[in-house]
Design a protein around this motif. Structure first.
Motif, short mmCIF file in Angstrom:
data_model
loop_
_atom_site.label_atom_id
_atom_site.label_comp_id
_atom_site.label_asym_id
_atom_site.label_seq_id
_atom_site.Cartn_x
_atom_site.Cartn_y
_atom_site.Cartn_z
N VAL A 43 20.10 -11.75 76.38
CA VAL A 43 21.08 -12.11 75.36
C VAL A 43 20.40 -12.34 74.01
O VAL A 43 20.89 -11.90 72.96
CB VAL A 43 21.86 -13.36 75.80
N ARG A 44 19.25 -13.01 74.03
CA ARG A 44 18.52 -13.25 72.77
C ARG A 44 18.09 -11.96 72.11
O ARG A 44 18.17 -11.80 70.89
CB ARG A 44 17.29 -14.14 73.04
N GLU A 45 17.61 -11.01 72.92
CA GLU A 45 17.13 -9.75 72.35
C GLU A 45 18.28 -8.96 71.73
O GLU A 45 18.13 -8.34 70.67
CB GLU A 45 16.44 -8.92 73.43
N ALA A 46 19.45 -9.01 72.38
CA ALA A 46 20.61 -8.32 71.82
C ALA A 46 21.00 -8.92 70.47
O ALA A 46 21.33 -8.20 69.51
CB ALA A 46 21.78 -8.39 72.79
N ARG A 47 20.95 -10.24 70.38
CA ARG A 47 21.26 -10.89 69.11
C ARG A 47 20.22 -10.55 68.05
O ARG A 47 20.55 -10.35 66.88
CB ARG A 47 21.34 -12.40 69.32
N HIS A 52 20.93 -7.47 66.52
CA HIS A 52 22.27 -7.44 65.92
C HIS A 52 23.21 -6.51 66.67
O HIS A 52 24.03 -5.80 66.07
CB HIS A 52 22.19 -7.03 64.44
N LEU A 53 23.11 -6.55 68.00
CA LEU A 53 24.01 -5.76 68.84
C LEU A 53 25.17 -6.64 69.25
O LEU A 53 25.00 -7.62 69.96
CB LEU A 53 23.27 -5.25 70.08
N SER A 54 26.36 -6.30 68.81
CA SER A 54 27.54 -7.12 69.08
C SER A 54 27.94 -6.98 70.54
O SER A 54 28.13 -5.88 71.06
CB SER A 54 28.70 -6.69 68.18
N HIS A 55 28.07 -8.16 71.20
CA HIS A 55 28.55 -8.13 72.58
C HIS A 55 29.50 -9.31 72.80
O HIS A 55 29.70 -9.77 73.92
CB HIS A 55 27.37 -8.21 73.57
#
Length: 702
Positions: A438-442, A445-448
């Motif tokens: 989750v941290r890496e996606a944020r 800047h990947l919206s999930h």
């Protein structure tokens, strides 16, 4: 508000305010106001003398002084002490205030009577108070129980009958001080234990406008809808309005069996959702749950007492009949009441019964001061006796905040999509690997934030399955994806991972039985892990073992680096528990240290289990010892503390038996007057109890 600085050292201020005295709610209110300031870690307000102690980051000194100066003495903030997350600190400060005031009142009362009351009134008061002890002892006797209270009643009654009013008064004074001290230590331990028993997450998933929204616990209100996923601990009492699941209610009932819950069922704070998913309506806000009211009963349960504590209580009561027999035997032989009374005035039971529980509860309080919550005295005893420590790997021996090192995409899906889908699925599950994704996606800047998937199904220690756009997607371990789910494994997968991220742990993502991504997560060792293991060996731990669901390559690397005695890789949760049971069957006393949902069966099986601060909610709920900071060094600290506690209890036994035996022999031989013996016995009993409240660890060791 005007104030005077009494003590001023870097990071610590003690002030005296000009308000006269405060009431409890004003003390709570000032404490809360200070604790809300950035950089303030501790604040306590003493009611009697309006003094304030604040601990803070040195750079915050002026901010603290300004906040106190701005308080309006005519409208001081008032709180009831129940506001999270500072309620524990404030309640402990309030208990310290109550203890000081009780001691002062007890001492002042005695000397005020001595100096101000005429002799007849002093005698009348002594007789009246003595009768209350006699009635209390008689009550135990009529129930067929020969306890320490019976001996106290006989000693006080005999002194009154012989006109030795001041002897009786002195005995009652010292007994009163001992009771005040014991109550204080027990209250401190209870407050600390209550915080540990009631496991609450910092956030919850609220259903707002049909969407799952993460909110802090301070925002949770009665009537709010919450979504509870598998592996979470319920933070509030609530009613199920949708879904079904199986809950572990051991924190309430003590029973390990799972309880099925469906629509209309009542669920309680502190219980762990082992299977399923629930939507619940809050019926009692945080702090008002059923478990808050029964924490006292759980803390007082005999099942949580150290066996040495139970033995001390049984031994103390078993010695009472011997004291009575000795009294009548000496009376028959010597015909001297004075000499016979020595065994009433000087007994082993009182000191033994008081000293051991105070030592245990004081150690629990000291652990709490060091940010470690021990949920019962028996766990301190197990920590001292353990010869084997079993560690989980991820988040325990390795850093609790692993980082995504590499994202590999397969087929038509690109890296960004792999990470976005993985984060959306994983964000509901409290595990360090999930948090890393989750941290890496944020970070990228990947919206999930908008739900991409339907209802998820979590398979403990394996992975998650869900549907996205009608396609079934799974994410999890190699065992789950390739063996359980039958996903085809690319021929060059192992070589590619070994080439691009050889020391990483890997989470696989598949869609419709086709592998679409592999997320490689760097899981570096904790800086302190090697030293902690070495120090544990120096403290008597003979075996250090690692159990992990990770790959053999990753497990072997960690075991080699830390020079572990043994390790087992790709272990399922039920197998972790079996490993613990096997060690116990071979006579080992086992400490289990873990942080994940998959560790909860092993944590429950161990003689004593430890969860670190960022462990999953369910791991902290199951664990016997909850470490509030994020360092393995707390294990060493608790091992030292528990071993010193056991040595202190052993020293107490030897001193009590030796010293009181000398007094009895001296009294029977006429070398020590009964009055002197009574003073020495009660004085040393109080001293032993007081000494047992001393810290077991030096500041340099914490």
């Amino acid at each position: 508000m005007l104030y005077a600085i009494v003590s001023d050292i870097p990071g610590r201020l003690r002030l005296r305010c000009s308000t006269g005295t405060l009431d409890d709610k004003e003390a709570y209110g000032i404490s809360h106001a200070l604790l809300r300031l950035d950089g303030v870690s501790h604040a306590e307000v003493h009611v009697a003398n309006a003094s304030v102690l604040v601990v803070f980051e040195p750079s915050c000194r002026q901010r603290v002084l300004d906040a106190i100066g701005m308080l309006d003495v005519l409208a001081l903030p008032r709180e009831d002490g129940s506001i999270e997350p500072f309620a524990g600190q404030v309640e402990l400060a309030a208990e310290k205030n109550r203890f000081i005031l009780r001691v002062v009142r007890h001492v002042v009362s005695r000397y005020a009577r001595k100096w101000l009351l005429p002799m007849p009134l002093r005698v009348a008061w002594t007789v009246l108070m003595g009768l209350s002890y006699i009635v209390n002892g008689f009550g135990y006797l009529t129930k067929g129980r020969l306890t320490v209270e019976v001996l106290d009643a006989m000693a006080i009654g005999a002194s009154l009958a012989r006109g030795r009013y001041w002897d009786a008064d002195a005995v009652m004074f010292l007994l009163g001080l001992s009771n005040i001290l014991e109550d204080h230590v027990q209250s401190r331990a209870h407050l600390a234990l209550k915080e540990g028993l009631i496991t609450r997450p910092q956030t919850a998933w609220a259903v707002i406008d049909g969407q799952d929204t993460q909110v802090s616990m301070s925002e949770v209100r009665e009537g709010m809808l919450l979504r509870m996923g598998m592996g979470s601990v319920l933070p509030v009492d609530a009613t199920v309005i949708a879904g079904e699941g199986s809950l572990d209610e051991a924190s309430l009932t003590g029973e390990a069996r799972l309880v099925h819950k469906g629509v209309g069922s009542t669920v309680y704070a502190g219980t762990a959702l082992e299977e399923g998913e629930l939507t619940v309506r809050v019926t009692a806000a945080p702090g008002e749950a059923r478990i808050d009211s029964i924490a006292t009963l759980v803390e007082q349960s005999a099942s949580l007492k150290a066996s040495v504590q139970g033995k001390a209580e049984r031994l103390a009561d078993s010695l009472v009949p011997l004291n009575l027999l000795a009294f009548f035997a000496i009376m028959a032989i010597t015909r001297n009441v004075e000499k016979a009374m020595i065994v009433l005035m000087v007994d082993y039971s009182c000191a033994i019964k008081l000293s051991t529980p105070v030592a245990v509860m004081s150690a629990m309080g000291e652990a709490s001061d060091l940010s470690v919550i021990v949920k019962g005295g028996k766990y301190l005893e197990a920590l001292a006796a353990a010869d084997t420590v079993v560690f989980d790997k991820t988040g325990t021996l390795t850093h609790a905040s692993p980082q995504v090192e590499k994202v590999l995409a397969f087929g038509e899906m690109d890296e960004a999509s792999v990470l976005r889908y993985a984060a959306c699925i994983e964000e509901h599950f409290p595990h360090s690997m999930a948090r890393a994704i989750v941290r890496e996606a944020r970070r990228r800047h990947l919206s999930h934030e908008r739900e991409l998937h339907a209802k998820v199904h979590y398979v403990v220690a394996h992975g998650i399955s869900t549907h996205v756009g009608g396609d079934r997607m799974i994410i999890g371990s190699a065992h789950f994806v390739f063996e359980d789910e039958g996903v085809e494994k690319p021929d060059d997968l192992d070589e590619r991972i070994a080439r691009e991220a050889p020391s990483s742990s890997v989470v696989y993502l598949a869609r419709e039985r086709q592998l679409v991504g592999a997320i490689c997560i760097a899981d570096p060792l904790r800086d302190e892990a090697r030293e902690v293991i070495s120090r544990l060996r120096g403290l008597g731990v003979r075996r250090v073992i690692m159990l992990t669901g990770d790959s053999k390559a990753a497990a072997a690397h960690v075991a080699s680096e830390l020079e572990l005695d043994d390790y087992h890789a790709q272990v399922l949760p039920e197998d972790k528990s079996s490993h613990i049971d096997a060690l116990k069957a071979h006579g080992h006393t086992v400490i289990m240290v873990g942080d994940g949902i998959n560790d909860s069966p092993a944590l429950a099986s161990a003689d004593v289990s430890v969860a670190l601060s960022d462990a999953s909610d369910i791991a902290r709920a199951v664990a016997d010892v909850a470490v509030m900071d994020n360092s393995l060094e707390s294990l060493v600290m608790m091992r030292v503390l528990s071993q010193r506690l056991m040595r202190r209890i052993g020293w107490d036994y030897r001193f009590i038996v030796g010293f009181n035996s000398l007094l009895i022999v001296g009294g029977v031989m006429g070398l020590v007057p009964v009055t002197t013996a009574a003073y020495l016995h009660n004085g040393t009993t109080l001293a032993v109890v007081a000494l047992n409240t001393r810290r077991l660890l030096r500041k340099s060791e914490t």
